[in-house]
Design a protein around this motif. Sequence first.
Motif, PDB file in Angstrom:
ATOM      1  N   ASP A 152       3.511  -5.528  -3.491  1.00  0.00           N
ATOM      2  CA  ASP A 152       2.670  -4.442  -3.814  1.00  0.00           C
ATOM      3  C   ASP A 152       3.269  -3.017  -3.254  1.00  0.00           C
ATOM      4  OD1 ASP A 152       0.471  -5.792  -5.135  1.00  0.00           O
ATOM      5  OD2 ASP A 152      -0.368  -6.195  -3.059  1.00  0.00           O
ATOM      6  N   ILE A 153       3.470  -2.324  -4.374  1.00  0.00           N
ATOM      7  CA  ILE A 153       4.480  -1.050  -3.978  1.00  0.00           C
ATOM      8  C   ILE A 153       3.439   0.267  -4.271  1.00  0.00           C
ATOM      9  CG2 ILE A 153       6.265   0.362  -4.637  1.00  0.00           C
ATOM     10  CD1 ILE A 153       7.713  -2.020  -5.375  1.00  0.00           C
ATOM     11  N   GLU A 154       2.988   1.286  -3.162  1.00  0.00           N
ATOM     12  CA  GLU A 154       2.166   2.251  -3.286  1.00  0.00           C
ATOM     13  C   GLU A 154       3.024   3.347  -4.062  1.00  0.00           C
ATOM     14  OE1 GLU A 154      -1.575   3.796  -2.506  1.00  0.00           O
ATOM     15  OE2 GLU A 154      -0.891   1.994  -1.770  1.00  0.00           O
ATOM     16  N   ILE A 155       2.309   3.781  -4.965  1.00  0.00           N
ATOM     17  CA  ILE A 155       3.076   5.014  -5.923  1.00  0.00           C
ATOM     18  C   ILE A 155       2.161   6.287  -5.467  1.00  0.00           C
ATOM     19  CG2 ILE A 155       3.717   6.036  -8.177  1.00  0.00           C
ATOM     20  CD1 ILE A 155       5.386   3.550  -7.393  1.00  0.00           C
ATOM     21  N   PRO A 156       2.593   7.154  -4.967  1.00  0.00           N
ATOM     22  CA  PRO A 156       1.849   8.290  -4.465  1.00  0.00           C
ATOM     23  C   PRO A 156       2.047   9.490  -5.739  1.00  0.00           C
ATOM     24  CG  PRO A 156       3.519   8.222  -3.133  1.00  0.00           C
ATOM     25  CD  PRO A 156       3.791   7.107  -4.051  1.00  0.00           C
ATOM     26  N   ASN A 157       1.111  10.580  -5.544  1.00  0.00           N
ATOM     27  CA  ASN A 157       1.194  11.821  -6.388  1.00  0.00           C
ATOM     28  C   ASN A 157       1.615  11.499  -7.684  1.00  0.00           C
ATOM     29  OD1 ASN A 157       1.355  13.027  -3.728  1.00  0.00           O
ATOM     30  ND2 ASN A 157       3.524  12.683  -3.572  1.00  0.00           N
TER      31      ASN A 157
ATOM     32  N   SER B 267       3.872  -5.444  -8.385  1.00  0.00           N
ATOM     33  CA  SER B 267       2.765  -4.592  -8.958  1.00  0.00           C
ATOM     34  C   SER B 267       2.978  -3.559  -7.901  1.00  0.00           C
ATOM     35  CB  SER B 267       1.514  -5.528  -8.500  1.00  0.00           C
ATOM     36  OG  SER B 267       1.402  -5.879  -7.115  1.00  0.00           O
ATOM     37  N   PHE B 268       2.212  -2.538  -8.700  1.00  0.00           N
ATOM     38  CA  PHE B 268       2.240  -1.120  -8.146  1.00  0.00           C
ATOM     39  C   PHE B 268       0.730  -0.769  -8.064  1.00  0.00           C
ATOM     40  CE2 PHE B 268       6.178  -1.467 -10.680  1.00  0.00           C
ATOM     41  CZ  PHE B 268       6.845  -0.837  -9.691  1.00  0.00           C
ATOM     42  N   VAL B 269       0.469   0.040  -6.982  1.00  0.00           N
ATOM     43  CA  VAL B 269      -0.764   0.458  -6.620  1.00  0.00           C
ATOM     44  C   VAL B 269      -0.942   2.137  -6.925  1.00  0.00           C
ATOM     45  CG1 VAL B 269      -2.760   0.744  -4.906  1.00  0.00           C
ATOM     46  CG2 VAL B 269      -1.141  -1.263  -5.057  1.00  0.00           C
ATOM     47  N   VAL B 270      -1.658   2.432  -7.826  1.00  0.00           N
ATOM     48  CA  VAL B 270      -1.840   3.644  -8.440  1.00  0.00           C
ATOM     49  C   VAL B 270      -3.029   4.052  -8.559  1.00  0.00           C
ATOM     50  CG1 VAL B 270      -1.106   5.392 -10.200  1.00  0.00           C
ATOM     51  CG2 VAL B 270       0.464   3.368  -9.729  1.00  0.00           C
ATOM     52  N   ASP B 271      -3.538   5.064  -7.730  1.00  0.00           N
ATOM     53  CA  ASP B 271      -4.910   5.762  -7.784  1.00  0.00           C
ATOM     54  C   ASP B 271      -6.073   4.566  -7.610  1.00  0.00           C
ATOM     55  OD1 ASP B 271      -4.383   8.130  -8.244  1.00  0.00           O
ATOM     56  OD2 ASP B 271      -4.975   8.267 -10.514  1.00  0.00           O
ATOM     57  N   GLY B 272      -5.455   3.502  -6.474  1.00  0.00           N
ATOM     58  CA  GLY B 272      -6.475   2.620  -6.044  1.00  0.00           C
ATOM     59  C   GLY B 272      -6.376   1.434  -6.984  1.00  0.00           C
ATOM     60  N   GLN B 273      -5.588   1.576  -8.083  1.00  0.00           N
ATOM     61  CA  GLN B 273      -5.772   0.186  -9.040  1.00  0.00           C
ATOM     62  C   GLN B 273      -4.066  -0.227  -8.987  1.00  0.00           C
ATOM     63  OE1 GLN B 273      -7.456   1.362 -12.759  1.00  0.00           O
ATOM     64  NE2 GLN B 273      -7.666   3.268 -12.097  1.00  0.00           N
ATOM     65  N   ARG B 274      -4.304  -1.650  -9.267  1.00  0.00           N
ATOM     66  CA  ARG B 274      -2.966  -2.238  -9.427  1.00  0.00           C
ATOM     67  C   ARG B 274      -2.422  -2.421 -10.752  1.00  0.00           C
ATOM     68  NH1 ARG B 274      -4.459  -5.953  -6.409  1.00  0.00           N
ATOM     69  NH2 ARG B 274      -3.209  -5.372  -4.442  1.00  0.00           N
TER      70      ARG B 274
END
Length: 698
Positions: free
Chosen positions: A571-576, A534-541
Amino acid sequence: MSSVSGPDASENERKGQKRKHSETFFPVGEGDDTDLALREIQMHISVLRTTYSLRAKDRDAARQAAHALADFAKKGGNIDMIVQTGAVDALVPHLAAPPLLHPDERIAYEHEVEKDAAFALGLLAIKPEHQRMIADAGALPALISILQRPATYGDRVVYGAIRRAADAITNMAHENANIKSRVRSEGAIPPLVALLECPDVKVQRAAAGSLRTLAFKNEQNKVQIVECQALPTLVFMLRSEDVGIHYEAVGVLGNLVHSSPTIKKRVLEEGALQPVISLLSSRCPESQREAALLLGQFSTAEPDCKVRIVQRGAVRPLIKMLEAPDLQLKEMAAFALGRLAQNKDNEAGIVHDGGLRPLLELLDSKSGAVQHNAAFALYGLADNEDNLAEIVREGGVEKLRDAELILQASKDCVQKTLKRLEEKISGRVLRHLLYLLRSTDKETQRRVAIALAHLSGEDDQRLIFCDGGGLEVLLDMMGSTMTPKLQQEGALAVYTLAKKAAALSPVENAPPPPTPQVYLGEQYVNCRTLSDVSFVVDGQRFYAHRIALLASSDAFRAMFDGGYREKQAEDIEIPNISWRVFEAMMRHIYTGTVDVTPDIAQDLLRAADQYLLEGLKRQCEYAIAKDLAVDCVSDVYELAEAYHASTLRHQCVIFTLEHHEQTSALPIYTSMIQRMVPEIREYIHRVLRPKQAPPPPM
């Protein structure tokens, strides 16, 4: 071979002799002035009606009344008033003197009353609506009778009456086919022809002017004039030192030969060719104009006549006429040269003698007829391969392409000329142009490169622009800071070259990107089922599946198979990156397609470049390219450079070239073009790559 219609000589001809005495018209006054003029006219008409007798007093009064009406008629606004008051019926009887009671009786003011009456009627006939009325009142037989009056040498009064009678017939017949025929049937042509040999120069001019009008668009009149043996005298008149005589003579001959091959041949047999050519150098512009028109007509008489006209020295004075301030001189000279330029040797001779440049300049004329005659002449010159390099060197291709032409016929003619040039860009002509492309003269280089960009065939483009250096000449023009026009011409030429070489736009023409072998489908987008990452983007999974990601992108493959910390993370954080952009990117991974809307296209392009998704990247490039505009093309080009979007860069280049007139107005145009030059070079070399030979048959 393409063909094109030449200028219609009937439109170029002067429509008969100009009507005489058309001095500046003064409008009739209003109020008391009008009433006073009407009373005076009525008084003079009353005098004419009551003085038809041989008494000297009556003859003098009639002479003065007729002369006064002529003075009134010179003020054009009075003509209708004079006619409506009954002047015609009052004047016609005075064209002939009352009968003598005794044979030896002397007529007072002999010929003078008739002269003034003819003068007045001729002025009234200036208006076409009055011509038939005058003829129906019986004027023609009386005027013809005056033409036949015997006169001894120096009898100025008789000559004056004859001249006014001839002028009146001219004006009555002007642009009136019915009256032209009536004049013939009443017997006017034989005495008019005889008057060509009158000792009085003014009578000769008047007789020739009348014959000129009668011959215009009336075949039977033409035949009778020739049968009356007018041609030898008219040819002799061409050599007259009197400007008016040779002007009228060349005009008569011009109307006689028009649409009549038989008469044209007879005129040439009478020796008219050389004196007509001599008139090209006359001090009289009208004679020059008529001579040029006549030479244009002679050129169709027989196959070798065009050559004879040129051999006898017509070309140089005609070219000189092209540069005269008189618009009609230009028109007729271009007409004649256009007819002469239907012979290979003449075509080369006209260019050699300097006719090309002034003909090209006439395309800028404000006259549609001048433009068309010049365009027709240029069409002829383009038929000779020996002229091609000179046309290009003189900037003829740009002139033809940029000309703002008035008539559709001229536009069609210019298009056929360009097509004719295009058909000849091969073999010896192409080798000559390639030689000129290496010239040390920059202007010559530019004109050759521009011409070849517009005219060369697809098979020759690589030879010209990659191997022959033509592209570098065009790129140098585009990057030039000398003039905006130079930049625009270079941009248009490069765009034309690119458009011919690549049928589709760069985005459409780009090779398809490699596609993954696995698409899980829409139902698995952000789906918990079987999700293993799962990816975490803008605080959403966002729930994803490694197999789909591994199949779609080398970036994800490196993420999960390499030594990155994300390899084992759930859980992988995706910034920017925004949720909407990430969700669109993942939808493309799972389905192979996505709706790339304008508001996310650029951010999605960045994401596609970051994650090495070539298919998505192509969709983004296509979407952005559809919305390119002049005011944003520079920013889009920078975006494409930053994210390695080569097809979008190429599309920005083509857009900038295609809209060169608008983009050249941007303050950043010069710097933008200079930045694009390497891209343009790379793109053109790519689209001009050698065509692959088809595989040999099995």
